[in-house]
Write an enzyme that holds these catalytic residues in place. Structure first.
Site, PDB file in Angstrom:
ATOM      1  N   HIS A  56      -6.629   2.521   7.081  1.00 25.93           N
ATOM      2  CA  HIS A  56      -6.654   1.061   7.176  1.00 25.93           C
ATOM      3  C   HIS A  56      -5.243   0.552   7.486  1.00 25.93           C
ATOM      4  O   HIS A  56      -4.273   1.306   7.449  1.00 25.93           O
ATOM      5  CB  HIS A  56      -7.171   0.432   5.869  1.00 25.93           C
TER       6      HIS A  56
HETATM    7  C1  T46 Z   1      -2.647   1.038   0.685  1.00 27.12           C
HETATM    8  C2  T46 Z   1      -2.649   2.479   0.301  1.00 27.12           C
HETATM    9  C3  T46 Z   1      -1.301   3.099   0.348  1.00 27.12           C
HETATM   10  C4  T46 Z   1      -8.312  -2.886  -6.182  1.00 27.12           C
HETATM   11  O1  T46 Z   1      -9.319  -3.342  -6.760  1.00 27.12           O
HETATM   12  N1  T46 Z   1      -7.069  -3.435  -6.411  1.00 27.12           N
HETATM   13  C5  T46 Z   1      -5.951  -2.966  -5.800  1.00 27.12           C
HETATM   14  O2  T46 Z   1      -4.857  -3.511  -6.042  1.00 27.12           O
HETATM   15  C6  T46 Z   1      -6.074  -1.866  -4.894  1.00 27.12           C
HETATM   16  C7  T46 Z   1      -4.848  -1.316  -4.185  1.00 27.12           C
HETATM   17  C8  T46 Z   1      -7.308  -1.327  -4.685  1.00 27.12           C
HETATM   18  N2  T46 Z   1      -8.410  -1.822  -5.321  1.00 27.12           N
HETATM   19  C9  T46 Z   1      -9.715  -1.175  -5.103  1.00 27.12           C
HETATM   20  C10 T46 Z   1     -10.301  -1.325  -3.723  1.00 27.12           C
HETATM   21  C11 T46 Z   1     -11.166  -0.094  -3.587  1.00 27.12           C
HETATM   22  O3  T46 Z   1     -12.445  -0.346  -4.144  1.00 27.12           O
HETATM   23  O4  T46 Z   1      -9.575   0.218  -5.309  1.00 27.12           O
HETATM   24  C12 T46 Z   1     -10.463   0.949  -4.470  1.00 27.12           C
HETATM   25  C13 T46 Z   1      -9.721   2.003  -3.682  1.00 27.12           C
HETATM   26  O5  T46 Z   1      -8.883   1.353  -2.711  1.00 27.12           O
HETATM   27  P1  T46 Z   1      -8.624   2.001  -1.262  1.00 27.12           P
HETATM   28  O6  T46 Z   1      -9.819   2.715  -0.819  1.00 27.12           O
HETATM   29  O7  T46 Z   1      -8.096   0.910  -0.402  1.00 27.12           O
HETATM   30  O8  T46 Z   1      -7.484   3.068  -1.595  1.00 27.12           O
HETATM   31  P2  T46 Z   1      -6.510   3.767  -0.552  1.00 27.12           P
HETATM   32  O9  T46 Z   1      -5.842   4.869  -1.283  1.00 27.12           O
HETATM   33  O10 T46 Z   1      -7.193   4.105   0.724  1.00 27.12           O
HETATM   34  O11 T46 Z   1      -5.445   2.624  -0.184  1.00 27.12           O
HETATM   35  C14 T46 Z   1      -4.545   2.144  -1.160  1.00 27.12           C
HETATM   36  C15 T46 Z   1      -4.411   0.609  -1.058  1.00 27.12           C
HETATM   37  O12 T46 Z   1      -5.709   0.007  -1.150  1.00 27.12           O
HETATM   38  C16 T46 Z   1      -3.775   0.170   0.228  1.00 27.12           C
HETATM   39  O13 T46 Z   1      -3.339  -1.181   0.070  1.00 27.12           O
HETATM   40  O14 T46 Z   1      -1.838   0.616   1.493  1.00 27.12           O
HETATM   41  O15 T46 Z   1      -3.253   2.723  -0.977  1.00 27.12           O
END
Ligand code: T46
Length: 143
Positions: A56
């Site tokens: 993303h």
């Molecule tokens: C990024 C990379 C480096 C929340 O509810 N609150 C939060 O502050 C964050 C960061 C995530 N979430 C929830 C959203 C999803 O349901 O946690 C779940 C996993 O998030 P995501 O799939 O986006 O995780 P990554 O590791 O792909 O990405 C994360 C961050 O979301 C993103 O901002 O830059 O780490």
């Protein structure tokens, strides 16, 4: 380490001091060390080696990413250039301050990826479709 291909992406040296009893202490401050105010900290744990996350970009969010334990590779692109950065030292971080597509690879079991972010969690700030990202950054036409 060379950076420069990606606009808005740069290495940051995190201050690190040896402490009297044992170990080292790392710290950074908004404005004094990074050029945005921090509104949110999050960190990712318990990830097995070989796992990819990310896929993303953010429209507005600025972030400092660092790995105080283990090793995580960041594969970043602005839609044209691609660069990889290995976060494997507590005193090295990457600031991403422009829309940049990111994939993260866990090189070591249980590496901890920490992020200091410029804003609160906002699902609308995410672009999770690569083609939409290309259109957003202007490397592809919306046709
Ligand atoms: C990024 C990379 C480096 C929340 O509810 N609150 C939060 O502050 C964050 C960061 C995530 N979430 C929830 C959203 C999803 O349901 O946690 C779940 C996993 O998030 P995501 O799939 O986006 O995780 P990554 O590791 O792909 O990405 C994360 C961050 O979301 C993103 O901002 O830059 O780490």
């Amino acid at each position: 380490m060379m950076t420069g291909k990606l606009d808005g992406v740069k290495w940051v040296d995190i201050k690190s001091i040896p402490t009297e009893n044992a170990g080292r202490l790392q710290f950074f401050e908004s404005r004094n060390d990074i050029d945005f105010d921090i509104k949110r900290i999050y960190y990712i744990t318990d990830v097995p080696k070989g796992t990819w996350r990310g896929a993303h970009a953010h429209k507005e969010l600025k972030q400092l990413l660092f790995c105080p334990y283990g090793s995580v590779t960041l594969k970043l692109t602005d839609g044209t250039n691609v660069e990889e950065f290995v976060l494997d030292k507590p005193n090295k971080g990457i600031v991403i301050s422009k829309p940049t597509w990111r994939d993260m690879l866990w090189n070591v079991d249980n590496s901890v990826l920490c992020v200091a972010a410029s804003d609160y969690y906002d699902v609308d700030d995410y672009i999770r479709d690569y083609e939409k990202f290309e259109i957003f950054v202007g490397v592809k036409k919306n046709d």
